[in-house]
Design an enzyme around this catalytic site. Structure first.
Site, mmCIF file in Angstrom:
data_model
loop_
_atom_site.group_PDB
_atom_site.id
_atom_site.type_symbol
_atom_site.label_atom_id
_atom_site.label_comp_id
_atom_site.label_asym_id
_atom_site.label_seq_id
_atom_site.Cartn_x
_atom_site.Cartn_y
_atom_site.Cartn_z
ATOM 1 N N TYR A 63 0.622 -1.160 0.132
ATOM 2 C CA TYR A 63 0.015 0.078 0.011
ATOM 3 C C TYR A 63 0.924 1.286 -0.128
ATOM 4 C CZ TYR A 63 -3.778 -3.270 1.918
ATOM 5 O OH TYR A 63 -4.475 -4.283 1.933
ATOM 6 N N HIS A 124 1.292 -11.482 2.086
ATOM 7 C CA HIS A 124 -0.002 -10.766 1.464
ATOM 8 C C HIS A 124 -0.552 -11.682 0.071
ATOM 9 C CE1 HIS A 124 -1.217 -6.419 0.352
ATOM 10 N NE2 HIS A 124 -2.266 -7.420 0.090
#
Length: 295
Positions: A63, A124
């Protein structure tokens, strides 16, 4: 943990309720996600979320906002005299690219957030094949043993990917959280059941379906019945399924509004009706999972 369709009494679930993980740590049942929030936008949104009472904040290396998210937490703790330990901070590994590189990534994430340690660290995704997944997991668990991480988990894994990690369980801890897209339109029943069978708590990423099903007749019907917004129905569904929910918004009013889900309760029948909305996984998702198993 209660079975998937057990509905807790409405007065049991509160904004301060937590779920006990298999490693003994507790996680707030409602958190705040920061996906697609740019750096300064993420800082402000996290501040608003903390001020509204959220105590679980979710970020990721991918992010590119770990620094700003961490700074917002630090600033909030300083100005409100809140202990760092009261905030449950999550971030995630971007690349499964070898033991030493994963260890370096963990150190970078700890340094960027400035919080001293990470409450929950997730892989992730399952990219790279079995060996890459296992090497990454070994690095994550070793960082946990060093005190950099409190709890360890996975994100967007299929069952074969989870099994790759479980195969290491004689020497390394099992994941205690699985963060994945979960909502009535993507139930992922097999993955949910397999995760729960292995004492892995589910965390619903995208519990609001990105707003794309707010006008669905069933969602609107329940919203009307309970005098709530469609988002409230979807979030309440997540909590009554024993999922941790991490909705995201860049708007203060919505961040606050998403907390108004503790004064009503969906019935067992309504939960079943929402379960029946499952549209299955997209062909792309299935193909991607199958491809990742071997590559």
């Amino acid at each position: 943990m209660s079975p998937a369709n057990t509905i807790p009494a409405a007065n049991v679930l509160t904004f301060s309720s937590r779920i006990r993980l298999a490693d003994g740590n507790d996680v707030p049942i409602l958190g705040f996600g920061t996906y697609e929030l740019d750096r300064e936008e993420a800082y402000q949104a996290v501040l608003w979320a903390l001020e509204a009472g959220y105590r679980l904040i979710d970020s990721a290396e991918w992010y590119e906002n770990e620094k700003e998210v961490g700074q917002a937490i630090l600033d909030f703790c300083k100005t409100t005299n809140t202990a760092r330990s009261e905030i449950f901070y999550t971030t995630k590994l971007k690349n499964n690219n070898g033991y030493s590189k994963v260890k370096d990534a963990i150190h970078r994430s700890v340094a960027k957030c400035g919080l001293g340690y990470i409450d929950l660290y997730l892989m992730h995704g399952p990219m790279g094949g079995p060996e890459a997944r296992q090497e990454s997991w070994k690095a994550i668990c070793d960082a946990q043993a060093e005190g950099l991480i409190r709890s360890v988990g996975i994100s967007t894994f299929g069952i074969p990917h989870i099994q790759d990690i479980l195969d290491l369980s004689e020497k390394y801890p099992k994941p205690v959280v699985h963060q994945i897209d979960l909502h009535p339109f993507m139930a992922r029943t097999e993955i949910v059941n397999f995760s729960r069978k292995n004492d892995i708590v589910l965390e619903a990423w995208g519990p609001l379906v990105r707003g794309m099903r707010f006008n669905h007749p069933k969602i609107l019907s329940l919203a009307g019945k309970y005098r709530k917004q469609p988002a409230h129905i979807l979030l309440r569904y997540s909590l009554q399924k024993d999922y941790i929910a991490i909705p995201k918004s860049a708007y203060k009013e919505r961040i606050i509004s998403n907390t108004n889900i503790f004064d009503f309760e969906l019935t067992t029948k309504e939960i079943s009706q929402l379960d029946a909305l499952d549209e299955g996984e997209s062909p792309f998702t299935k193909a991607a999972y199958n491809d990742l198993i071997h590559h």
